[in-house]
Design an enzyme around this catalytic site. Sequence first.
Site, short mmCIF file in Angstrom:
data_model
loop_
_atom_site.label_atom_id
_atom_site.label_comp_id
_atom_site.label_asym_id
_atom_site.label_seq_id
_atom_site.Cartn_x
_atom_site.Cartn_y
_atom_site.Cartn_z
N CYS A 257 -9.00 61.42 -26.08
CA CYS A 257 -8.52 61.33 -24.83
C CYS A 257 -6.91 61.06 -24.97
O CYS A 257 -6.04 61.87 -25.40
CB CYS A 257 -9.21 59.99 -24.06
SG CYS A 257 -8.87 59.79 -22.35
N HIS A 258 -6.35 59.75 -24.38
CA HIS A 258 -4.89 59.56 -24.77
C HIS A 258 -4.57 58.77 -25.95
O HIS A 258 -3.46 58.65 -26.33
CB HIS A 258 -4.49 58.27 -23.78
CG HIS A 258 -4.33 59.06 -22.35
ND1 HIS A 258 -5.64 59.32 -21.55
CD2 HIS A 258 -3.35 59.37 -21.54
CE1 HIS A 258 -5.31 59.54 -20.29
NE2 HIS A 258 -3.97 59.62 -20.36
#
Length: 190
Positions: A116-117
């Site tokens: 994800c991030h």
Amino acid sequence: MSIFGSDKLKGKKIAIVATDGFEQSELEEPKKYLEGEGAETHVISLKSGSIKGWDEKDWGNKVSVDKTIDEVSVADYDALVLPGGQMNPDVLRTEPKVVAFAAEFMRSGKVVAAICHGPWTLIETGLLRGHNVTSWPSLKTDLTNAGAQWQDSEVVVDKGLITSRNPSDLPAFNKKIVEEILEGKHAPRS
């Protein structure tokens, strides 16, 4: 071996680096999966005690911190996992000790997994140039600007560097972490 897992990763230690605001599933599911395969996991953070997750749209559960970033060495671990969530990696990428830890992992050739991030922290290492990666779509430009080749795939593996886009990709992400650890050390990434 128990009926609930295996001992494929027996004797392996995994560093999971996170702070408040980590995406709940992106820390808890890899932790549970890796432990189910016999690994020992340590949640490593900036402070001792516990950190609080983010569960999709609101605060989630607290997770106990096993060690602080000041107490660990890359030599003690076989792999690094970087969960996402917006807040967590945005804080971690500004912490010099976390960035140095991630950079040492990248240079070591050991498995590095970010979802994800999570790759935001890896951008700060300056070591993504020429690597194939994926992430949450909003990081595409950041990763491209760091010299990485971004792909829209559930999991991308490049010399032991594993990246995935979001919680839906966790089954493929978790499986690849195990496969890459079993494959062994890769050439250093620079």
